[in-house]
Write a protein that holds these residues in place. Sequence first.
Motif, PDB file in Angstrom:
ATOM      1  N   MET A  57       3.135  10.582   4.638  1.00 32.80           N
ATOM      2  CA  MET A  57       3.457   9.287   4.059  1.00 32.80           C
ATOM      3  C   MET A  57       4.864   8.831   4.474  1.00 32.80           C
ATOM      4  SD  MET A  57       3.750   8.198   0.035  1.00 32.80           S
ATOM      5  CE  MET A  57       5.261   9.170  -0.177  1.00 32.80           C
TER       6      MET A  57
ATOM      7  N   ASP B 144       0.806  -1.215   0.000  1.00 32.27           N
ATOM      8  CA  ASP B 144       0.000   0.000   0.000  1.00 32.27           C
ATOM      9  C   ASP B 144       0.846   1.275   0.000  1.00 32.27           C
ATOM     10  OD1 ASP B 144       0.938  -0.606   2.550  1.00 32.27           O
ATOM     11  OD2 ASP B 144      -0.705   0.446   3.545  1.00 32.27           O
ATOM     12  N   MET B 145       2.165   1.117  -0.128  1.00 36.82           N
ATOM     13  CA  MET B 145       3.058   2.283  -0.201  1.00 36.82           C
ATOM     14  C   MET B 145       4.080   2.011  -1.298  1.00 36.82           C
ATOM     15  SD  MET B 145       3.611   2.985   3.905  1.00 36.82           S
ATOM     16  CE  MET B 145       3.960   4.732   3.770  1.00 36.82           C
TER      17      MET B 145
ATOM     18  N   TYR C 236       5.868   5.544   6.809  1.00 35.72           N
ATOM     19  CA  TYR C 236       6.812   4.500   6.386  1.00 35.72           C
ATOM     20  C   TYR C 236       7.912   4.323   7.433  1.00 35.72           C
ATOM     21  CZ  TYR C 236      10.254   1.893   3.708  1.00 35.72           C
ATOM     22  OH  TYR C 236      11.155   0.939   3.304  1.00 35.72           O
TER      23      TYR C 236
ATOM     24  N   TYR D 222       5.806   3.950  -3.318  1.00 29.42           N
ATOM     25  CA  TYR D 222       6.854   4.911  -3.673  1.00 29.42           C
ATOM     26  C   TYR D 222       8.236   4.367  -3.293  1.00 29.42           C
ATOM     27  CZ  TYR D 222       3.124   8.228  -4.604  1.00 29.42           C
ATOM     28  OH  TYR D 222       2.023   8.849  -5.126  1.00 29.42           O
TER      29      TYR D 222
END
Length: 325
Positions: free
Chosen positions: A165, A130-131, A169, A133
């Motif tokens: 974000m 879901d992340m 993380y 990047y």
Amino acid sequence: MSYINFKGTVKKINLKSAEETEITISIPASELDGQYNTLQSMLELKVIGGLDSQIVTYKVLKNARTGKPITKYTVDDGGVVSVAKPEGEQLSMDLGLPPEKVEVKADPEQIDLEIIQDFILSGLAPRFDDMQYDFLEITERLAGGDTYLKIAADIGMGVGVFVVMVDEYRKRVAPMAAKWDEWRKGQVNTVPPKDGEPVNSQEEEQQNDGQPEEQGGANTDSSEQTEVNESEEDNKPEDDSNPATDTDSETAVDKDELEEYILKVRPNFDDIPVDFPTLLQQRREEGKTWMQIAKSIGLTSGQITTKWTAYKKMVAKQMRNGGAA
């Protein structure tokens, strides 16, 4: 345009009115070496800035009865962190029994941001579905001097959403980074000595126990540890006598102007034996990350980031001196 960069401690927040808040930040004198005049020139001027906490607070789920973490981690010989299956859950699976219900509590833990950054830069931090990047690239850019605002704009995201974000993380990988940091520190005691070099062993420590150290310190920074343990080297500053890391060389010029100067003049320094002009050109033309470039020249991403930052400081100093190193 005037610009300074520093690390400090927030000492006081004063809500003077509904329209104005006063923040007092204490900055070590060493952080302002070579930048004080620039700071003084900003007095009574409007500035833009941001504060990035150097401490990350995250939650750890623990067994309310025993106080032990629910999730445990193991680290293999290469520094890869994995989730260890809880003993009770494994026993239940072996016996075909339903898992035991455990009362859980969430306790806050804290870790230095530098440890998390080192973990990410090591290339061992995980990705999450879901992340999507590239947080390695983001961390490299932040370590290299890029701002949250610039990176957020480059990926087409609002800076507020981007910061949240990145913070999320960091919190997710924090417990793994803590376990990895324990493993990294433990490697210092397992490095085999080279021929002709002193043995840094427990036996030697016992022999020296009770003896006063000579002024100047003991062998806490041995060359064999630095050479073999790359992770330890990544987390360690360069020699204090190295002008490449003097804080008076802190860049006070525009990032784009600095890179254009590097590509045009192609400066090099004996203290930094890396051809950064060629690497920067390669990064721009081929779209490679510093991680990819570091691997191609036999360095870790942490090592190349440290050297790149020191190199930019020396180039900035050269630019301010009119081309003289």
